[in-house]
Scaffold this active site. Sequence first.
Site, PDB file in Angstrom:
ATOM      1  N   ARG A 155       5.103  -9.119   0.991  1.00 41.00           N
ATOM      2  CA  ARG A 155       5.117  -8.363  -0.259  1.00 41.00           C
ATOM      3  C   ARG A 155       5.778  -6.996  -0.079  1.00 41.00           C
ATOM      4  NH1 ARG A 155      -1.066  -8.310  -1.944  1.00 41.00           N
ATOM      5  NH2 ARG A 155      -1.241  -8.188   0.320  1.00 41.00           N
ATOM      6  N   CYS A 186       0.827  -1.217   0.000  1.00 39.04           N
ATOM      7  CA  CYS A 186       0.000   0.000   0.000  1.00 39.04           C
ATOM      8  C   CYS A 186       0.859   1.263   0.000  1.00 39.04           C
ATOM      9  CB  CYS A 186      -0.940  -0.007   1.211  1.00 39.04           C
ATOM     10  SG  CYS A 186      -2.233  -1.262   1.118  1.00 39.04           S
TER      11      CYS A 186
END
Length: 426
Positions: free
Chosen positions: A333, A262
């Site tokens: 990630r 994000c």
Amino acid sequence: MSFDISKIRIGVIGLGYVGLPLAVEFGRKYPTLGFDVKEARIAELRNGKDSTLEVSSEELASLGQLSFTSNADDLKSCNFYIVTVPTPVSNDNRPLLLPLRLASETLGKVLSPNDIVVYESTVFPGATEEFCVPILERDSGLTLNKDFFAGYSPERINPGDKQHRLPSILKVTSGSTPAAADYIDSVYASIITAGTHKTSSIRVAEAAKVIENTQRDVNIALVNELAMIFERMGIDTEEVLLAAGTKWNFLPFRPGLVGGHCIGVDPYYLTYKAQQLGYHPQMILAGRRINDNMALYVSSRIIKNMIAKGIQPLDSKILVLGLAFKENCPDVRNTKAIDIVRELASYGAAVDVHDPWIDSGEAHAEYGVQMTEQPEFGTYDVVVVAVAHNQFKEMGAAGVRAFGKETSVIYDVKYLLSATESDDRL
């Protein structure tokens, strides 16, 4: 065109950190089908296990009206689709829209008249209508706002956060027509106890999402730069921030590594679109450069501390505690902890990585890292606290230092230890 919520059949495309909690919540109230292309993911969910740890086994044992599939044809039974696929960036930080394209192509083959498609994946303003909708129209033979409708409702899931859950986070909604927007808003409002905020257009909702994380990124970049300045002045950054924080309107940001899917990614979607329009963002990209290079700064500080104690980096043993991109979460990630691992290894050090939250197979597949299940006490020249997992907090300073040799360096990236309990910290 009228919509009837009593006849709604929801299909959620993508069952990761965002899609699964959404599917579970909708499944309590409506017939809901969770779709994912990964058959292994569908199998584990059917067996009551969620490897993301966002949904408990108890919740999966009582699915209500929710079922799972990896067969795209099963989606034909739905009439309200929600797309929650990843939107990563490439190695040169350009948006990778392949997951969105594939999801849109899948839906284009199953769309029927009067269906609605809502995107939740983070994108640049305009992506839904300029990129996704044309694919839906091409593959379905239907026309937007005549035969089917679209919307955008940005996801606000915070992985690992057990306090701020989907129903308790206010939801932004939008639709391609006023009637579709009203209907989409009512569907979300039926499961979101915190309420909804309906915007005037899809583009506004897309922009609202992408600036949420861009704002955080820029603010963290500021305190990261302050930390580098204060280090040169011999001033403790945490003490400065605590003092400044006594003013009511001082924002409580802390320095750190900015990774994940994000905050470390979303700003590039906004800057990509801005550059397409002929504007070169300066503050946003400057913040990105600072945050992307923090792992190198941390590594250089560790090496300086080693040399100051007479520890040669070559052939030294270093333990990095934490590989996840954030605390109490199994997501690796875009983690910046791996940059510390690789940078320290480039000095000739043997670097072990220990993280009780991370699957060793995933770490090896993603980064080629062989995880250390149980580090040996008293064997490391350096111990780096890279992620603030609860397990590391419970160790305390004594537990962390126990991994080090009699002469060793303890470096705290996450302010898990006090200034006197570590040799150095960010």
